[in-house]
Write a protein that holds these residues in place. Structure first.
Motif, PDB file in Angstrom:
ATOM      1  N   GLU A 113      27.163  45.541  41.360  1.00 26.14           N
ATOM      2  CA  GLU A 113      27.372  46.325  40.152  1.00 26.14           C
ATOM      3  C   GLU A 113      28.876  46.511  39.983  1.00 26.14           C
ATOM      4  O   GLU A 113      29.507  47.312  40.677  1.00 26.14           O
ATOM      5  N   ALA A 114      29.444  45.748  39.070  1.00 25.08           N
ATOM      6  CA  ALA A 114      30.876  45.806  38.809  1.00 25.08           C
ATOM      7  C   ALA A 114      31.136  46.914  37.795  1.00 25.08           C
ATOM      8  O   ALA A 114      30.615  46.875  36.684  1.00 25.08           O
ATOM      9  N   GLY A 115      31.928  47.907  38.190  1.00 25.24           N
ATOM     10  CA  GLY A 115      32.147  49.064  37.343  1.00 25.24           C
ATOM     11  C   GLY A 115      31.011  50.055  37.501  1.00 25.24           C
ATOM     12  O   GLY A 115      30.327  50.396  36.537  1.00 25.24           O
ATOM     13  N   CYS A 116      30.805  50.527  38.722  1.00 21.62           N
ATOM     14  CA  CYS A 116      29.628  51.356  39.019  1.00 21.62           C
ATOM     15  C   CYS A 116      29.773  52.801  38.575  1.00 21.62           C
ATOM     16  O   CYS A 116      28.786  53.533  38.545  1.00 21.62           O
ATOM     17  N   GLY A 117      30.988  53.237  38.212  1.00 19.00           N
ATOM     18  CA  GLY A 117      31.168  54.643  37.865  1.00 19.00           C
ATOM     19  C   GLY A 117      30.748  55.534  39.012  1.00 19.00           C
ATOM     20  O   GLY A 117      31.077  55.274  40.173  1.00 19.00           O
ATOM     21  N   VAL A 118      29.969  56.568  38.705  1.00 14.55           N
ATOM     22  CA  VAL A 118      29.530  57.503  39.743  1.00 14.55           C
ATOM     23  C   VAL A 118      28.106  57.199  40.207  1.00 14.55           C
ATOM     24  O   VAL A 118      27.480  58.023  40.879  1.00 14.55           O
ATOM     25  N   ASP A 164      40.089  46.650  41.494  1.00 12.34           N
ATOM     26  CA  ASP A 164      40.548  46.239  40.170  1.00 12.34           C
ATOM     27  C   ASP A 164      40.085  44.798  40.000  1.00 12.34           C
ATOM     28  O   ASP A 164      40.632  43.879  40.620  1.00 12.34           O
ATOM     29  N   LEU A 165      39.078  44.599  39.181  1.00  9.35           N
ATOM     30  CA  LEU A 165      38.468  43.273  39.036  1.00  9.35           C
ATOM     31  C   LEU A 165      39.452  42.217  38.552  1.00  9.35           C
ATOM     32  O   LEU A 165      39.245  41.025  38.774  1.00  9.35           O
ATOM     33  N   THR A 166      40.543  42.637  37.910  1.00 10.99           N
ATOM     34  CA  THR A 166      41.487  41.668  37.352  1.00 10.99           C
ATOM     35  C   THR A 166      42.503  41.180  38.376  1.00 10.99           C
ATOM     36  O   THR A 166      43.203  40.203  38.115  1.00 10.99           O
ATOM     37  N   LYS A 167      42.580  41.833  39.553  1.00 11.77           N
ATOM     38  CA  LYS A 167      43.583  41.379  40.532  1.00 11.77           C
ATOM     39  C   LYS A 167      43.155  41.485  41.991  1.00 11.77           C
ATOM     40  O   LYS A 167      43.728  40.808  42.853  1.00 11.77           O
ATOM     41  N   ASP A 168      42.162  42.315  42.324  1.00  9.19           N
ATOM     42  CA  ASP A 168      41.714  42.451  43.712  1.00  9.19           C
ATOM     43  C   ASP A 168      40.596  41.454  43.986  1.00  9.19           C
ATOM     44  O   ASP A 168      39.545  41.493  43.328  1.00  9.19           O
ATOM     45  N   ASP A 169      40.786  40.571  44.948  1.00 13.38           N
ATOM     46  CA  ASP A 169      39.789  39.552  45.265  1.00 13.38           C
ATOM     47  C   ASP A 169      38.529  40.208  45.819  1.00 13.38           C
ATOM     48  O   ASP A 169      38.549  40.862  46.862  1.00 13.38           O
ATOM     49  N   LEU A 170      37.416  40.049  45.108  1.00 14.37           N
ATOM     50  CA  LEU A 170      36.146  40.628  45.535  1.00 14.37           C
ATOM     51  C   LEU A 170      35.716  40.126  46.909  1.00 14.37           C
ATOM     52  O   LEU A 170      34.979  40.810  47.626  1.00 14.37           O
ATOM     53  N   ARG A 171      36.186  38.947  47.298  1.00 13.79           N
ATOM     54  CA  ARG A 171      35.765  38.360  48.561  1.00 13.79           C
ATOM     55  C   ARG A 171      36.274  39.146  49.766  1.00 13.79           C
ATOM     56  O   ARG A 171      35.836  38.888  50.891  1.00 13.79           O
ATOM     57  N   GLY A 172      37.147  40.111  49.526  1.00 15.27           N
ATOM     58  CA  GLY A 172      37.548  40.998  50.605  1.00 15.27           C
ATOM     59  C   GLY A 172      36.440  41.954  51.017  1.00 15.27           C
ATOM     60  O   GLY A 172      36.462  42.507  52.126  1.00 15.27           O
ATOM     61  N   ASP A 173      35.460  42.165  50.129  1.00 16.31           N
ATOM     62  CA  ASP A 173      34.339  43.072  50.411  1.00 16.31           C
ATOM     63  C   ASP A 173      32.976  42.417  50.256  1.00 16.31           C
ATOM     64  O   ASP A 173      31.989  42.899  50.821  1.00 16.31           O
ATOM     65  N   HIS A 192      41.709  45.214  29.455  1.00 14.90           N
ATOM     66  CA  HIS A 192      42.500  44.553  28.417  1.00 14.90           C
ATOM     67  C   HIS A 192      41.897  43.178  28.154  1.00 14.90           C
ATOM     68  O   HIS A 192      41.619  42.423  29.100  1.00 14.90           O
ATOM     69  N   PRO A 193      41.662  42.806  26.888  1.00 13.35           N
ATOM     70  CA  PRO A 193      40.995  41.532  26.593  1.00 13.35           C
ATOM     71  C   PRO A 193      41.707  40.316  27.176  1.00 13.35           C
ATOM     72  O   PRO A 193      41.059  39.313  27.489  1.00 13.35           O
ATOM     73  N   ASP A 194      43.027  40.393  27.350  1.00 13.06           N
ATOM     74  CA  ASP A 194      43.757  39.267  27.932  1.00 13.06           C
ATOM     75  C   ASP A 194      43.455  39.085  29.418  1.00 13.06           C
ATOM     76  O   ASP A 194      43.767  38.035  29.990  1.00 13.06           O
ATOM     77  N   LYS A 195      42.857  40.104  30.046  1.00 11.17           N
ATOM     78  CA  LYS A 195      42.598  40.043  31.484  1.00 11.17           C
ATOM     79  C   LYS A 195      41.117  39.893  31.840  1.00 11.17           C
ATOM     80  O   LYS A 195      40.770  39.802  33.024  1.00 11.17           O
ATOM     81  N   ILE A 196      40.263  39.881  30.835  1.00  9.21           N
ATOM     82  CA  ILE A 196      38.823  39.800  31.100  1.00  9.21           C
ATOM     83  C   ILE A 196      38.471  38.492  31.812  1.00  9.21           C
ATOM     84  O   ILE A 196      37.633  38.467  32.726  1.00  9.21           O
ATOM     85  N   LYS A 197      39.116  37.399  31.426  1.00 10.68           N
ATOM     86  CA  LYS A 197      38.835  36.115  32.070  1.00 10.68           C
ATOM     87  C   LYS A 197      39.099  36.185  33.564  1.00 10.68           C
ATOM     88  O   LYS A 197      38.349  35.611  34.368  1.00 10.68           O
ATOM     89  N   LEU A 198      40.156  36.892  33.974  1.00 10.22           N
ATOM     90  CA  LEU A 198      40.466  37.042  35.401  1.00 10.22           C
ATOM     91  C   LEU A 198      39.335  37.763  36.127  1.00 10.22           C
ATOM     92  O   LEU A 198      38.959  37.390  37.246  1.00 10.22           O
ATOM     93  N   ALA A 199      38.795  38.797  35.486  1.00 15.26           N
ATOM     94  CA  ALA A 199      37.687  39.541  36.087  1.00 15.26           C
ATOM     95  C   ALA A 199      36.459  38.654  36.244  1.00 15.26           C
ATOM     96  O   ALA A 199      35.776  38.684  37.286  1.00 15.26           O
ATOM     97  N   LEU A 200      36.169  37.832  35.234  1.00 19.95           N
ATOM     98  CA  LEU A 200      34.998  36.962  35.294  1.00 19.95           C
ATOM     99  C   LEU A 200      35.169  35.857  36.338  1.00 19.95           C
ATOM    100  O   LEU A 200      34.208  35.485  37.029  1.00 19.95           O
ATOM    101  N   GLN A 201      36.364  35.321  36.463  1.00 23.24           N
ATOM    102  CA  GLN A 201      36.612  34.318  37.502  1.00 23.24           C
ATOM    103  C   GLN A 201      36.429  34.924  38.887  1.00 23.24           C
ATOM    104  O   GLN A 201      35.894  34.274  39.800  1.00 23.24           O
TER     105      GLN A 201
END
Length: 303
Positions: A113-118, A164-173, A192-201
């Motif tokens: 769950e990416a962006g799980c909030g609380v 931070d999905l746009t810069k922190d590698d998920l593979r660390g967790d 930011h729409p310019d960074k959404i692609k980074l999150a999806l990758q």
């Protein structure tokens, strides 16, 4: 910095304007709602209002918002704690894949769950399905701490972490290629729409071949988009709320392009049109959401 470019710091504020009486956490399958291939049709007056809002905020303010995005969400959760959003019990009803993608009944699914909030989606999912393990991450450290403090949090069944999905590698967790299902529920609109692609990758790296991504977020021409005041526009379909948090409103074409560029294929991609009663203001409000499903190409056990 001028007063017009300042933001509230640690103060009590009302909920974001577009969410007063119009909370996102609503059952998708209700009377007066339907899926559609095109978004809501606006009146000429509404089109004129959107076209007249051409003045964007200054570059300084844009950079400040980007730099302080995490702080603004952390302050949001400090003000509202776990009380702002309702639990999303509708998730498994709407996204059948959360229960139907097993080859056999006892197969354990791994979710992200990416962006799980609380934990408004996380904990109902864990209660509904005893045979899942959920990785849950959020941009806000405070939100993640609320998840871990919840009495329903069980490390044997879920793992919460800040990211931070746009810069922190998920593979660390999350192990690479280990996730069956990713949920993105009202998450990417805050990026930011310019960074959404980074999150999806980033998400694509931990998704199994044949795994799926379930998406639901604000759609183009949603009522909330029309309620922003002058001086709130950051870019095309991109706005800032009074508390400094941001919201993007997706067209299905732009969303499909983002996922395709990240190597994910579209399975379904529809607008959800519904009307919500705002009892406080006595209004019947037209909402537009985008609900979609994407998959990672390749052989998989998931049908």
């Amino acid at each position: 910095m001028s007063k017009s470019e300042s933001f509230p710091v640690d103060i009590k504020t009302s909920p974001p304007e577009e969410e007063v009486g119009l909370k996102d956490d609503i059952p998708p399958c209700v009377l007066g709602q339907n899926k559609a291939s095109s978004s809501r049709v606006l009146t000429q007056e509404q089109l004129d209002t959107l076209s007249q809002e051409k003045a964007l905020v200054s570059d300084f303010k844009l950079m400040k918002l980007e730099k302080e995005a995490q702080k603004n969400w952390d302050l949001f959760y400090k003000r509202n704690t776990t009380n702002f959003f309702k639990d999303r019990h509708w998730t498994t009803r709407e996204f059948e894949e959360l229960k139907a993608c097993r080859e056999f009944e006892s197969q354990r699914l791994v979710l992200l769950e990416a962006g799980c909030g609380v934990g408004n989606c996380l904990f109902p999912l864990l209660a509904d399905d005893l045979n899942i393990f959920v990785y849950a991450c959020d941009f806000s450290p405070r939100a993640v701490e609320f998840v871990k403090l919840n009495p329903l949090y069980c490390p044997e069944r879920c793992c919460a972490f800040q990211c931070d999905l746009t810069k922190d590698d998920l593979r660390g967790d999350v192990p690479e290629g280990s996730v069956d299902v990713v949920t993105l529920i009202f998450v990417l609109s805050a990026v930011h729409p310019d960074k959404i692609k980074l999150a999806l990758q980033n998400i694509n790296r931990v998704l199994k071949p044949g795994g799926i991504v379930l998406f639901r977020d604000y759609g183009l021409n949603d009522h909330a988009m029309l309620r922003f005041k002058a001086g709130s526009k950051l870019g095309e379909n991109f706005y800032v709320r009074q508390d400094g948090t941001r919201s993007y409103f997706f067209s299905k074409e732009f969303l499909a392009e983002l996922f395709a560029d990240a190597g994910l294929l579209s399975v379904s991609n529809d607008y959800v049109l519904r009307e919500t009663v705002n009892k406080k203001e006595g209004l019947c409000v037209p909402r537009v959401f985008l609900q979609s499903k994407f998959t990672k190409p390749g052989q998989s056990q998931i049908s």
